[in-house]
Design a protein around this motif. Structure first.
Motif, PDB file in Angstrom:
ATOM      1  N   ALA A   1       0.822  -1.202   0.000  1.00 30.46           N
ATOM      2  CA  ALA A   1       0.000   0.000   0.000  1.00 30.46           C
ATOM      3  C   ALA A   1       0.860   1.258   0.000  1.00 30.46           C
ATOM      4  N   SER A   2       0.226   2.382  -0.328  1.00 28.82           N
ATOM      5  CA  SER A   2       0.914   3.673  -0.313  1.00 28.82           C
ATOM      6  C   SER A   2       1.333   4.028   1.108  1.00 28.82           C
ATOM      7  N   PRO A   3       2.559   4.506   1.303  1.00 24.68           N
ATOM      8  CA  PRO A   3       2.928   5.001   2.631  1.00 24.68           C
ATOM      9  C   PRO A   3       2.243   6.328   2.915  1.00 24.68           C
ATOM     10  N   VAL A   4       2.043   6.644   4.179  1.00 24.67           N
ATOM     11  CA  VAL A   4       1.561   7.961   4.586  1.00 24.67           C
ATOM     12  C   VAL A   4       2.715   8.698   5.245  1.00 24.67           C
ATOM     13  N   VAL A   5       2.626  10.026   5.276  1.00 23.59           N
ATOM     14  CA  VAL A   5       3.738  10.842   5.768  1.00 23.59           C
ATOM     15  C   VAL A   5       3.206  11.894   6.722  1.00 23.59           C
ATOM     16  N   ALA A   6       3.886  12.046   7.857  1.00 24.09           N
ATOM     17  CA  ALA A   6       3.573  13.098   8.816  1.00 24.09           C
ATOM     18  C   ALA A   6       4.855  13.575   9.467  1.00 24.09           C
ATOM     19  N   ASN A   7       5.077  14.887   9.446  1.00 19.61           N
ATOM     20  CA  ASN A   7       6.235  15.491  10.111  1.00 19.61           C
ATOM     21  C   ASN A   7       7.553  14.865   9.681  1.00 19.61           C
ATOM     22  N   GLY A   8       7.685  14.595   8.398  1.00 17.77           N
ATOM     23  CA  GLY A   8       8.946  14.091   7.861  1.00 17.77           C
ATOM     24  C   GLY A   8       9.172  12.619   8.058  1.00 17.77           C
ATOM     25  N   VAL A   9       8.170  11.877   8.552  1.00 15.33           N
ATOM     26  CA  VAL A   9       8.306  10.435   8.767  1.00 15.33           C
ATOM     27  C   VAL A   9       7.274   9.712   7.915  1.00 15.33           C
TER      28      VAL A   9
ATOM     29  N   ARG B   1       3.894  -3.507   5.298  1.00 14.46           N
ATOM     30  CA  ARG B   1       4.292  -4.624   4.449  1.00 14.46           C
ATOM     31  C   ARG B   1       3.184  -5.675   4.494  1.00 14.46           C
ATOM     32  N   GLY B   2       3.073  -6.418   3.387  1.00 17.70           N
ATOM     33  CA  GLY B   2       1.981  -7.363   3.256  1.00 17.70           C
ATOM     34  C   GLY B   2       1.904  -8.366   4.390  1.00 17.70           C
ATOM     35  N   GLY B   3       3.045  -8.731   4.960  1.00 17.84           N
ATOM     36  CA  GLY B   3       3.053  -9.706   6.029  1.00 17.84           C
ATOM     37  C   GLY B   3       2.591  -9.178   7.360  1.00 17.84           C
ATOM     38  N   GLY B   4       2.353  -7.867   7.461  1.00 20.56           N
ATOM     39  CA  GLY B   4       1.834  -7.318   8.700  1.00 20.56           C
ATOM     40  C   GLY B   4       2.745  -6.361   9.416  1.00 20.56           C
ATOM     41  N   SER B   5       3.941  -6.120   8.915  1.00 22.71           N
ATOM     42  CA  SER B   5       4.846  -5.186   9.576  1.00 22.71           C
ATOM     43  C   SER B   5       4.446  -3.747   9.285  1.00 22.71           C
ATOM     44  N   LEU B   6       4.705  -2.891  10.251  1.00 22.82           N
ATOM     45  CA  LEU B   6       4.546  -1.451  10.082  1.00 22.82           C
ATOM     46  C   LEU B   6       5.885  -0.802  10.385  1.00 22.82           C
ATOM     47  N   LEU B   7       6.389   0.019   9.449  1.00 23.09           N
ATOM     48  CA  LEU B   7       7.690   0.659   9.601  1.00 23.09           C
ATOM     49  C   LEU B   7       7.521   2.163   9.648  1.00 23.09           C
ATOM     50  N   ALA B   8       8.357   2.816  10.446  1.00 22.59           N
ATOM     51  CA  ALA B   8       8.481   4.272  10.457  1.00 22.59           C
ATOM     52  C   ALA B   8       9.846   4.607   9.868  1.00 22.59           C
ATOM     53  N   ILE B   9       9.870   5.382   8.780  1.00 17.67           N
ATOM     54  CA  ILE B   9      11.095   5.661   8.037  1.00 17.67           C
ATOM     55  C   ILE B   9      11.257   7.168   7.895  1.00 17.67           C
ATOM     56  N   GLU B  10      12.413   7.677   8.255  1.00 15.98           N
ATOM     57  CA  GLU B  10      12.688   9.092   8.092  1.00 15.98           C
ATOM     58  C   GLU B  10      12.821   9.398   6.597  1.00 15.98           C
ATOM     59  N   VAL B  11      11.985  10.301   6.087  1.00 13.01           N
ATOM     60  CA  VAL B  11      11.943  10.562   4.650  1.00 13.01           C
ATOM     61  C   VAL B  11      13.258  11.148   4.154  1.00 13.01           C
ATOM     62  N   GLU B  12      13.879  12.009   4.916  1.00 11.24           N
ATOM     63  CA  GLU B  12      15.095  12.679   4.460  1.00 11.24           C
ATOM     64  C   GLU B  12      16.253  11.711   4.268  1.00 11.24           C
ATOM     65  N   THR B  13      16.378  10.716   5.132  1.00 15.09           N
ATOM     66  CA  THR B  13      17.550   9.835   5.112  1.00 15.09           C
ATOM     67  C   THR B  13      17.247   8.403   4.689  1.00 15.09           C
TER      68      THR B  13
END
Length: 641
Positions: free
Chosen positions: A72-80, A85-97
């Motif tokens: 699915a499409s990621p969502v973004v808030a405050n630069g994160v 992932r299809g298997g059920g994981s949720l990740l928080a990724i810093e957009v800048e790095t």
């Protein structure tokens, strides 16, 4: 390493009533920054706050994972960015790095984007709906309703679609084909405010506007009162002769009092107050009509990944080709009438197929889609491309061809079904599968006006001295010397007399070349090469030649056999050599003789050994590999004791 709560901003996504042109109004709208829900705003308009204004798109980072990609499409808030992932994981990724701040892998299968508000991330899996701390990923609460769509947050309420007790795709077809429940939950603890049942399956994300909640599913569109859950109307958009279980509806968009969406019967606009049809573009199964929705590659359970995008004057929708199910086009439709303004099918080359692979996203007057093109097994496909198109006319404003990546283990075809997320000058692309290689990735593109690499500089040459119909003619695309990085590849599109022939990769060396060999009829011919790099910078050169039918100098008139061993005896190696009257460059030799042991392989020279005295026949067949013409010769040899 976890970022602090201060970075994520506990109150950074409070709803402030601000509306943007072309987006949902008269309800608590999202602020101008970020992309905190699946459709960007509460009405799922698919319009982002800030696109890429620079000349080129370039990849800033690529997050590759093993096993199970980003559906699915990621969502973004405050630069994160928050990506599932299809298997059920949720990740928080810093957009800048591209750094992973945290990952929570405690959940079951998930097909949906999360939603972010007030320092909390909300996620619906097939088993449950959960709330997590946006700074740490730690759970806050869970609710016993699971489904396939993305949640939507409005002030103190979380709206979800699903099924109480969860839905894992194993329900009995006759009794419960899929989730049919729409629910309003408290964002404080997940407690139920109200639930309602739709007339059919709801596998999409809700849109909220003007006090109503509108969802699509199973070819239907249903509106509920957002405060009480009371059903307001249902519109049947399945089309004539479509069974309920075969109906598919995309996630709908509600903008300025109109509901926009897509089913297998076509793209439509409905009055949000009554559900009555404003206009529809039905599928007539003829080229150039906006009809069938493109499949998300997941079957019916992928409909939540699909939506249209709605601006002030246009509706953008991806439509499957009526004549070729490998292909799909992006349609720009007039928002008031549904008439076609323009279409875009990717970079179709000659007889190749092309496809816009996902649904559109709009930002700053540009429409972002992912495309690919290819042909048969004998021709090289083009790489995956992120296009940014001018929303007014569909022309390519910028393109990035290196989506699959090069040189970092990410080679392979990207499968991009979800719309890209365009926010704060970046484009986030989710890929969930590859062509047998481990290319599950989330890619981030950013804008740049200056590229370190020089643009391609190509010239077309031929090493052949004469041009005849008797053999294929080689052409080479010579690239001027330039510095190359491991991420750069230059491609060459070849055209013969204006018709597309093939696409080749140039070499990785400082001076590269791609080449083709073609057979041409007598007369004058022009061969053109267009060299382009990952950033769509192009250079062109061509060569015009005259091809002759006079092949006398190159024809092979005949072959003979010369016995080079005098007075051979039993056990002695006897040497034979082929004599050729004419050109022997393309000949293949096949020798035969009875009662002989052959020494070595067939070639212009061959050796035989006989173990008994006698007279033996030796034969030769020489085949021209260019024309398939055969020439034969024979002789005899006397072998003494």
């Amino acid at each position: 390493m976890l970022k602090s709560a201060a970075l994520l901003g506990a109150g950074g996504l409070a709803f402030d009533g601000v509306s943007r042109v072309g987006q949902a109004d008269d309800s608590a709208a999202l602020p101008d920054s970020g992309w905190p829900v699946f459709g960007s705003d509460l009405g799922n308009s698919g319009v982002g706050p800030a696109g890429i204004s620079a000349t080129y798109m370039d990849r800033s980072w690529l997050k590759r994972v093993d096993g199970g990609g980003f559906l699915a499409s990621p969502v973004v808030a405050n630069g994160v960015a928050y990506a599932t992932r299809g298997g059920g994981s949720l990740l928080a990724i810093e957009v800048e790095t591209g750094d992973v701040l945290w990952e929570n892998d405690r959940y079951s299968l998930c097909y949906a984007s999360p939603a972010v508000a007030d320092g909390t991330v909300y996620l619906t899996t097939v088993e449950q709906t959960v709330a997590l701390d946006a700074a740490t990923g730690e759970p806050k609460w869970s609710a016993d309703i699971g489904g396939l769509g993305s949640p939507t947050v409005v002030e103190d309420t979380l709206y979800v679609t699903g099924e109480p007790g969860g839905w894992a795709g194993e329900n009995d077809y006759a009794d419960n084909w899929g989730p049919q429940t729409v629910a309003a939950l408290s964002i404080a603890d997940g407690s139920e405010q109200w639930t309602a049942t739709a007339d059919g399956m709801v596998d999409t994300s809700p849109a909220v506007a003007d006090g109503s909640l509108v969802v699509g599913g199973e070819g239907l569109v249903t509106a509920f009162d957002a405060e009480t859950g009371e059903k307001q109307w249902t519109a049947d958009r399945r089309g004539e002769g479509v069974e309920p279980e075969d109906g598919i509806t995309t996630t709908v968009s509600v903008v300025d009092g109109t509901v926009y969406g897509q089913t297998a019967a076509g793209v439509f606009a409905l009055d949000a107050a009554t559900g009555e049809t404003v206009w529809t573009r039905e599928d007539t199964r003829e080229p150039g009509t906006a009809g069938t929705t493109i499949s998300a590659g997941l079957g019916w359970d992928g409909a939540g990944l699909e939506r249209v995008a709605v601006t002030e004057d246009s509706v953008f929708a991806t439509v499957e080709d009526a004549e070729d199910d490998r292909s799909a086009s992006l349609y720009a439709l007039d928002r008031e009438t549904g008439e076609t303004n323009w279409t875009f099918s990717g970079s179709r080359l000659g007889d190749q197929y092309s496809s816009v692979k996902n649904c559109p996203t709009v930002a700053d007057g540009l429409v972002y889609v992912v495309g690919k093109s290819g042909s048969g097994e004998d021709a090289m496909p083009n790489p995956e491309t992120v296009y940014a198109l001018d929303a007014a006319d569909g022309s390519i404003a910028k393109a990035y061809h290196g989506l699959n990546g090069v040189g970092d283990g990410s080679e392979g075809n990207a499968e991009v079904e979800a719309p890209v997320t365009v926010v704060d000058g970046t484009v986030l692309v989710a890929s969930y599968i590859a062509n047998g290689l481990a290319s599950f990735f989330l890619s981030c593109l950013e804008g740049t006006d200056d590229l370190e690499l020089s643009a391609p500089d190509v010239s077309v040459v031929s090493p052949d001295d004469t041009y005849t119909t008797c053999s294929k003619i080689e052409f080479q695309a010579k690239l001027a010397e330039r510095e190359l990085s491991e991420r750069d590849k230059t491609l060459v599109r070849w055209f013969v007399d204006g018709d597309y022939a093939v696409t080749t990769f140039a070499e990785f060396d400082a001076v590269g070349s791609g080449s083709i060999a073609v057979g041409l009829e007598p007369g004058q011919h022009t061969v053109k090469a267009i060299a382009y790099d990952w950033w769509d910078r192009r250079d062109t050169d061509s060569m015009t030649i005259t091809v002759s039918a006079d092949c006398e100098e190159d024809e092979t008139a005949g072959v003979g056999i010369e016995v080079e061993t005098e007075d051979p005896t039993v056990g002695e190696t006897v040497r034979f050599e082929a004599t050729v009257d004419g050109d022997d460059a393309d000949l293949q030799y096949d020798w035969e003789s009875a009662c002989a042991d052959q020494v070595g392989a067939d070639g212009e020279v061959v050796r035989f050994v006989w173990n008994d005295p006698g007279e033996y026949a030796v034969s030769l067949t020489a085949t021209d590999t260019e024309t398939d013409d055969e020439y034969t010769a024979s002789t005899t040899v006397q072998v003494d004791e």
